[in-house]
Design an enzyme around this catalytic site. Structure first.
Site, PDB file in Angstrom:
ATOM      1  N   ASP A  93      70.511 -51.639 -58.744  1.00 18.50           N
ATOM      2  CA  ASP A  93      69.262 -52.575 -58.383  1.00 18.50           C
ATOM      3  C   ASP A  93      69.060 -53.593 -58.941  1.00 18.50           C
ATOM      4  O   ASP A  93      69.014 -53.530 -60.563  1.00 18.50           O
ATOM      5  CB  ASP A  93      67.957 -51.471 -58.868  1.00 18.50           C
ATOM      6  N   GLY A 119      71.740 -48.625 -54.643  1.00 15.84           N
ATOM      7  CA  GLY A 119      70.868 -50.122 -55.094  1.00 15.84           C
ATOM      8  C   GLY A 119      69.317 -49.695 -55.097  1.00 15.84           C
ATOM      9  O   GLY A 119      69.361 -48.764 -55.366  1.00 15.84           O
ATOM     10  N   HIS A 120      68.823 -50.176 -54.441  1.00 21.92           N
ATOM     11  CA  HIS A 120      66.517 -50.086 -54.675  1.00 21.92           C
ATOM     12  C   HIS A 120      66.403 -49.232 -53.305  1.00 21.92           C
ATOM     13  O   HIS A 120      65.607 -48.102 -55.072  1.00 21.92           O
ATOM     14  CB  HIS A 120      66.175 -51.784 -54.491  1.00 21.92           C
ATOM     15  N   PHE A 121      66.473 -49.268 -52.075  1.00 22.64           N
ATOM     16  CA  PHE A 121      66.038 -48.275 -52.005  1.00 22.64           C
ATOM     17  C   PHE A 121      66.960 -46.862 -51.720  1.00 22.64           C
ATOM     18  O   PHE A 121      67.504 -46.036 -51.179  1.00 22.64           O
ATOM     19  CB  PHE A 121      65.761 -48.541 -50.346  1.00 22.64           C
TER      20      PHE A 121
END
Length: 145
Positions: A93, A119-121
């Site tokens: 992320d 990653g982020h989601f």
């Protein structure tokens, strides 16, 4: 933008609510992009593109500056109350980089931490790993209360 609040600095942040940034949040750091449906960022972008929403998002980004001075109060709450805590973080992320996860353990030494290769989601990519972690945590920590 946080320092000046100027219209010029505000407009310089507008790219953050564009399609490239929205897609980035879903795909950056994901090893297997076939796990991520393009419907996700297309639908999000349709909502972001509604009239007036860009200004709402930029107002929110500006307001984030008020979070940092509150960190000591959050940290004190964690130390004093010791809430059951599950931390599941994407190691790739770039919005909230992995090193940001570890300081929580200073104030919440009993927190359960899982750093996943995503990653982020993270839920979009690693739901099959995260759902059992969340269910197990809730069964042990919440249902037991």
């Amino acid at each position: 933008y946080w320092k000046s609040g100027s219209a010029k600095d505000r407009e310089a942040q507008a790219w953050l609510v564009g399609l490239d940034a929205t897609k980035f949040q879903y795909t950056d750091g994901v090893r297997d992009l076939s796990r991520i449906s393009p419907d996700n960022w297309v639908q999000d972008q349709a909502l972001l593109d509604r009239p007036g929403n860009k200004d709402i998002q930029l107002d929110l980004f500006y307001d984030y500056r008020t979070n940092v001075p509150l960190y000591p109060a959050f940290q004190a709450f964690f130390r004093e109350r010791k809430p059951p805590t599950l931390i599941v973080w994407g190691k790739n992320d770039k919005i909230f980089p992995e090193p940001g996860a570890h300081p929580y353990k200073r104030d919440l030494p009993d927190a359960e931490m899982h750093i996943l290769d995503t990653g982020h989601f993270a839920l979009e990519d690693k739901l099959d790993e995260m759902a059992p972690l969340i269910r197990d945590f809730l069964d042990r920590k919440v249902a037991a209360r």
